[in-house]
Scaffold this motif. Structure first.
Motif, short mmCIF file in Angstrom:
data_model
loop_
_atom_site.label_atom_id
_atom_site.label_comp_id
_atom_site.label_asym_id
_atom_site.label_seq_id
_atom_site.Cartn_x
_atom_site.Cartn_y
_atom_site.Cartn_z
N UNK A 186 0.84 -1.17 0.05
CA UNK A 186 0.19 0.07 -0.08
C UNK A 186 1.15 1.23 -0.04
N UNK A 187 0.89 1.74 -0.99
CA UNK A 187 1.67 3.15 -1.08
C UNK A 187 0.96 4.29 -0.73
N UNK A 188 1.38 5.16 0.26
CA UNK A 188 0.97 6.39 0.76
C UNK A 188 1.95 7.28 1.30
N UNK A 189 2.09 8.56 0.75
CA UNK A 189 2.92 9.57 1.05
C UNK A 189 4.39 9.07 0.93
N UNK A 190 4.56 8.63 -0.36
CA UNK A 190 6.07 8.24 -0.51
C UNK A 190 6.58 7.13 0.24
N UNK A 191 5.54 6.41 0.88
CA UNK A 191 6.23 5.18 1.77
C UNK A 191 5.33 3.97 1.31
N UNK A 192 5.91 2.86 1.57
CA UNK A 192 5.25 1.50 1.07
C UNK A 192 4.92 0.99 2.54
N UNK A 193 3.71 0.63 2.72
CA UNK A 193 3.08 -0.33 4.05
C UNK A 193 2.81 -1.48 3.35
N UNK A 194 3.20 -2.72 4.14
CA UNK A 194 3.14 -3.91 3.80
C UNK A 194 2.62 -4.59 5.18
N UNK A 195 1.57 -5.42 4.97
CA UNK A 195 1.28 -6.11 6.27
C UNK A 195 1.14 -7.69 6.00
N UNK A 196 1.72 -8.37 7.09
CA UNK A 196 1.47 -9.87 7.11
C UNK A 196 1.05 -10.27 8.54
#
Ligand code: SF4
Length: 186
Positions: A141-151
């Motif tokens: 998930x890209x948000x504000x120039x950062x990637x979030x990734x969930x596991x």
């Protein structure tokens, strides 16, 4: 402000009732220049004993998964949403999470990681209130120039062994994301 200064504040913190039962607050550890930050839920019994994140049974699972994906723990920063152990390992409640969140925000500001991996539902809901782990797990998930990734949280394997291959595969994808983002960064 440095990570060490934030850690000293956390160790002395009495903002929520969890300070009464903790042996040690667990600010987190790793590189202040980490491109990848891992965020769990809260310290467990072993973390509380040692004052270090992910050093108990869940930590061993995390280390194995990181090794599988060729991710080196010393290159990361690892912490949790709540920095003190909730009694009996219960889920930290909303007041505790609200009281503690400014530490995590400040750690993120200092480190400025390119990728943030959210381990489990509590970490996910801290950043994406309405998200469901079954829907967003394994996706970037890209948000504000950062990637979030969930596991899933590594401790989930202790209750459901079939999640092991899922978490391992997610870690492999996470490694790919970090490499891709770092290439784009230069
Ligand atoms: S959990 Fe967070 S807010 Fe609560 S006492 Fe520990 S450091 Fe302070």
């Amino acid at each position: 402000m440095s990570l060490n200064e934030i850690a000293e504040e956390i160790k002395a913190c009495k903002l929520c009732p969890l300070h009464k039962s903790r042996k040690n607050a667990v600010p987190g550890e790793g590189s202040s220049k980490a491109k990848l930050m891992l965020i769990g839920e809260a310290p467990g019994v072993e973390e509380d004993e040692q004052g270090r994140p992910f050093v108990g049974r869940a930590g061993k699972i995390l280390n194995d998964a990181l090794r599988f994906a060729n991710l080196d723990r010393k290159d990361l920063f690892i912490t949790s949403v709540v920095k003190c152990r909730p009694p009996y390992n219960r889920v930290p409640n909303i007041e505790e999470r609200k009281a503690c969140i400014s530490y995590l925000k400040r750690q993120i500001d200092v480190i400025n990681p390119k990728v943030i991996c959210l381990l489990g539902n509590i970490a996910l809901k801290t950043f994406f209130k309405k998200a469901s782990i079954s829907k967003v797990r394994g996706k970037a998930i890209e948000m504000y120039d950062r990637i979030y990734f969930c596991t899933y949280h590594p401790a989930a394997i202790l209750y459901n062994l079939s999640l092991k291959s899922v978490i391992y595969e997610d870690m492999r994808r996470l490694k790919e994301l970090v490499e891709k983002f770092m290439v784009n960064d230069y």
